[in-house]
Write a protein that holds these residues in place. Structure first.
Motif, mmCIF file in Angstrom:
data_model
loop_
_atom_site.group_PDB
_atom_site.id
_atom_site.type_symbol
_atom_site.label_atom_id
_atom_site.label_comp_id
_atom_site.label_asym_id
_atom_site.label_seq_id
_atom_site.Cartn_x
_atom_site.Cartn_y
_atom_site.Cartn_z
ATOM 1 N N GLN A 146 0.843 -1.210 0.000
ATOM 2 C CA GLN A 146 0.000 0.000 0.000
ATOM 3 C C GLN A 146 0.867 1.244 0.000
ATOM 4 O O GLN A 146 1.893 1.256 0.613
ATOM 5 C CB GLN A 146 -0.895 0.004 1.235
ATOM 6 C CG GLN A 146 -1.910 -1.105 1.223
ATOM 7 C CD GLN A 146 -3.193 -0.724 0.548
ATOM 8 O OE1 GLN A 146 -3.620 0.423 0.615
ATOM 9 N NE2 GLN A 146 -3.825 -1.643 -0.134
ATOM 10 N N SER A 190 -8.372 0.230 1.054
ATOM 11 C CA SER A 190 -7.683 1.504 1.174
ATOM 12 C C SER A 190 -8.658 2.637 1.512
ATOM 13 O O SER A 190 -8.305 3.583 2.213
ATOM 14 C CB SER A 190 -6.833 1.747 -0.079
ATOM 15 O OG SER A 190 -7.296 2.798 -0.824
ATOM 16 N N MET A 191 -9.913 2.534 1.048
ATOM 17 C CA MET A 191 -10.915 3.558 1.422
ATOM 18 C C MET A 191 -11.336 3.410 2.884
ATOM 19 O O MET A 191 -11.645 4.387 3.552
ATOM 20 C CB MET A 191 -12.158 3.429 0.543
ATOM 21 C CG MET A 191 -11.957 3.937 -0.870
ATOM 22 S SD MET A 191 -13.503 3.831 -1.776
ATOM 23 C CE MET A 191 -12.908 3.903 -3.455
ATOM 24 N N ILE A 233 -6.607 7.866 -1.938
ATOM 25 C CA ILE A 233 -6.511 6.410 -2.138
ATOM 26 C C ILE A 233 -5.557 6.048 -3.279
ATOM 27 O O ILE A 233 -5.575 4.919 -3.772
ATOM 28 C CB ILE A 233 -7.891 5.759 -2.381
ATOM 29 C CG1 ILE A 233 -8.601 6.404 -3.576
ATOM 30 C CG2 ILE A 233 -8.760 5.839 -1.136
ATOM 31 C CD1 ILE A 233 -9.705 5.552 -4.129
ATOM 32 N N GLY A 243 -3.752 2.792 -2.861
ATOM 33 C CA GLY A 243 -4.634 1.651 -3.119
ATOM 34 C C GLY A 243 -4.852 1.439 -4.610
ATOM 35 O O GLY A 243 -4.913 0.307 -5.087
#
Lengths: 271, 307
Positions: free
Chosen positions: A271, B192-193, B223, B226
């Motif tokens: 990420q 990711s949100m 994001i 992501g």
């Protein structure tokens, strides 16, 4: 918070996009006629009973189940010890080991299958024992691709149970291995069950790796299915697919009690 | 925190607070079986396979142990294989873009739902993923086929007079591949949100920004990591897709992964197949490493501007 209307509309469309192919296959398996026309002339269950006349598919189902069971046992055992070792000892190179266990996720499956085949084939020549094709070569390859999942799920589990009870156990005089066996492992049970279900599903459904490792007379179900469907798509292949869909559906329902799916699938990506 | 040497166990009471259950030595003892097996059956085969792709093909033997770049030269000299490579890249890029566009609103919707609905939606996303590519590709053949669902509906509605030929086209292959990988993108973006602070969106909304605008200007920039993770993951899966191009595309839409298998099974030319697979592997690694670095850099510059 309010859900914007546009996301709801797109959401319905996208879920249809994902799920309609699965639904169509199930629907098609009950068609009366042998060829594909919509809507069908009528409905019948004969394609399911007819599956036993399709040795490649019928035997493939049981061969895949056999391999998936053996793979699951080995992969879970390895995944659990790897997760326990990495989470309960501060080792030099922890990050390297973590990435090592997750490595098979970033290598294309077809490359993995081929690499393992070439390696085992050359090794067979060197030691004068035919290692491929064989059930064991399939199990080894499936173990490699399921290990990232069993490792990741149990590793997440070891992080969430904390070390306090283990410390308590050792303060009371238990040896480390006894503590892991009697205290940590039972606490890890949900993660381990989830990991086992995932390993089973991924082994059972694997196509790309098995392609290289099956022998012509004895193939796994996905390989047999793709070979059949390349020739024709009819209610027979739909019936076999439906059996697979039901099996996965049941396992998913069980797994739902043990695994957080969102985290399981997105947690390992950078990420 | 000082580590107790050799014996990290024992009745050390409060001093064990940051200690580990296993010592370094027993940790290695626990971990080594898995590490050795991964080394023997994964790392070494991959390294060996890369070396093998430089060996000389032979009609009588598996390969002749030499070092030659001929396999790679043959690949790039063949217009069939170069076109296959380009087609694979184009379809993968298009399918990834479509997947991203479709997945963003769905991921957003999942985040906004209550716990019950959320878990139902995640299961509905995971389910097709676990059902596998083969079954879903079979479904797409049934949908797009000559007597398939789409043709039947269009004929019944008198929109068309003769069935369309939709199978064996790069466009439908791209659409089908996208359908197969969309769950991965949804789950990555959703994760990711989920990590975002909902207050930022609420603030924008309460200041009168329209929901769509809020999403694009407030949520999207947050994001980006992501999106990088999701698109690179999905792109790699698209590059690798085997069953969808084979069943939906057939021989008219050759893509890299099925072409590798065909090259090996029809010509029994393992070194050449290995070279093709090595090209696929390098492409995947380039995407994962270079693309992530590039987007992150662009994003950094943009974030500094808006600050």
């Amino acid at each position: 918070m309010k859900r914007p209307a546009w996301t709801v509309i797109v959401g319905v469309v996208v879920y249809a996009f994902m799920l309609v192919p699965v639904a169509v296959v199930v629907w098609m398996s009950f068609f009366k006629q042998a060829y594909l026309t919509f809507p069908p002339d009528g409905y019948s269950l004969r394609w399911y009973t007819g599956l036993k006349d399709q040795p490649a598919l019928f035997d493939g189902l049981f061969y895949s189940l056999e391999i998936a069971v053996i793979t699951t046992i080995i992969s879970v055992a390895l995944g659990v010890i790897a997760a326990l070792g990495l989470s309960r000892a501060r080792l030099r190179g922890t990050a390297l080991l973590e990435n090592g266990f997750l490595l098979p996720l970033v290598i294309p499956a077809i490359v993995t299958g081929m690499a393992i085949y070439i390696y085992l084939y050359q090794l067979s020549g060197a030691i004068q024992v035919a290692l491929v094709p064989s059930t064991w070569s399939l199990v080894v390859a499936h173990t490699m691709i399921t290990l990232p999942w069993t490792f990741r799920l149990t590793y997440a589990g070891t992080a969430s149970i904390g070390k306090d009870v283990e410390r308590a156990s050792m303060d009371l005089g238990r040896r480390p291995f006894a503590t892991l066996w009697r205290i940590t492992l039972p606490l890890l049970r949900p993660s381990v069950i989830g990991a086992a279900i995932f390993a089973f599903i991924f082994s059972f459904g694997d196509l790309e790796i098995s392609l290289f490792l099956v022998s012509p007379g004895k193939t796994t179900l996905p390989v047999a299915m793709v070979q059949y469907a390349e020739f024709k798509v009819d209610p027979t292949i739909a019936a076999m697919s439906t059996i697979q869909i039901v099996l996965i559906g049941v396992l998913l329902a069980v797994a739902n009690k043990f695994v957080k799916f969102g985290e399981a699938f997105s947690g390992g990506t950078k990420q | 925190m000082p580590r107790t040497k050799g014996r990290a166990t024992g009745r050390t009471g409060g001093r064990m607070a940051a200690g580990d259950t296993l010592t370094r030595r027993s940790g290695w003892a626990v971990i080594s079986p898995a590490a050795i097996i991964v080394l023997i059956f994964f790392v070494i085969p991959i390294v060996y396979f890369l070396r093998f792709s430089f060996e000389t093909p032979s009609t009588t033997e598996f390969a002749i142990p030499t070092f030659t770049v001929k396999n790679f030269g043959d690949f790039f000299a063949s217009s069939y294989y170069v076109h296959t490579l380009i087609r694979t890249l184009v379809i993968a890029v298009a399918a990834t873009a479509l997947t991203l566009v479709l997945a963003i609103p769905v991921a957003h919707l999942i985040v906004l739902c209550g716990p019950k609905l959320k878990s139902a939606m995640i299961i509905a996303t995971v389910f097709p993923l676990l059902v596998g590519n083969v079954v879903r590709s079979i479904g797409w053949v049934a949908i797009l086929g000559y007597n398939g669902v789409v043709n039947t509906v269009l004929l019944k509605l008198h929109i068309i007079t003769a069935p369309l030929k939709m199978l064996h086209s790069p466009v439908t292959v791209g659409i089908a591949i996208s359908s197969v990988v969309v769950p991965i993108m949804v789950l990555t973006l959703q994760a990711s949100m989920e990590a975002l602070d909902p207050a930022t969106e609420r603030a924008a909304l309460s200041l009168g920004s329209r929901p769509f605008r809020t999403f694009v200007t407030v949520t999207m920039p947050q994001i980006i990591p992501g999106i990088i993770a999701g698109t690179s993951l999905v792109f790699v899966l698209c590059l690798n897709s085997y069953s969808t191009p084979l069943l939906v595309g057939g021989s008219q839409v050759p893509m890299l992964a099925p072409a590798i298998y065909t090259a090996i099974t029809t010509n029994n030319n393992w070194p050449f197949g290995a070279a093709m697979a090595a090209i696929l592997l390098v492409l995947c690694l380039i995407v994962v490493v270079l693309y992530g670095w590039l987007v992150r850099r662009l994003f950094e510059a943009w974030r500094k501007e808006t600050r």
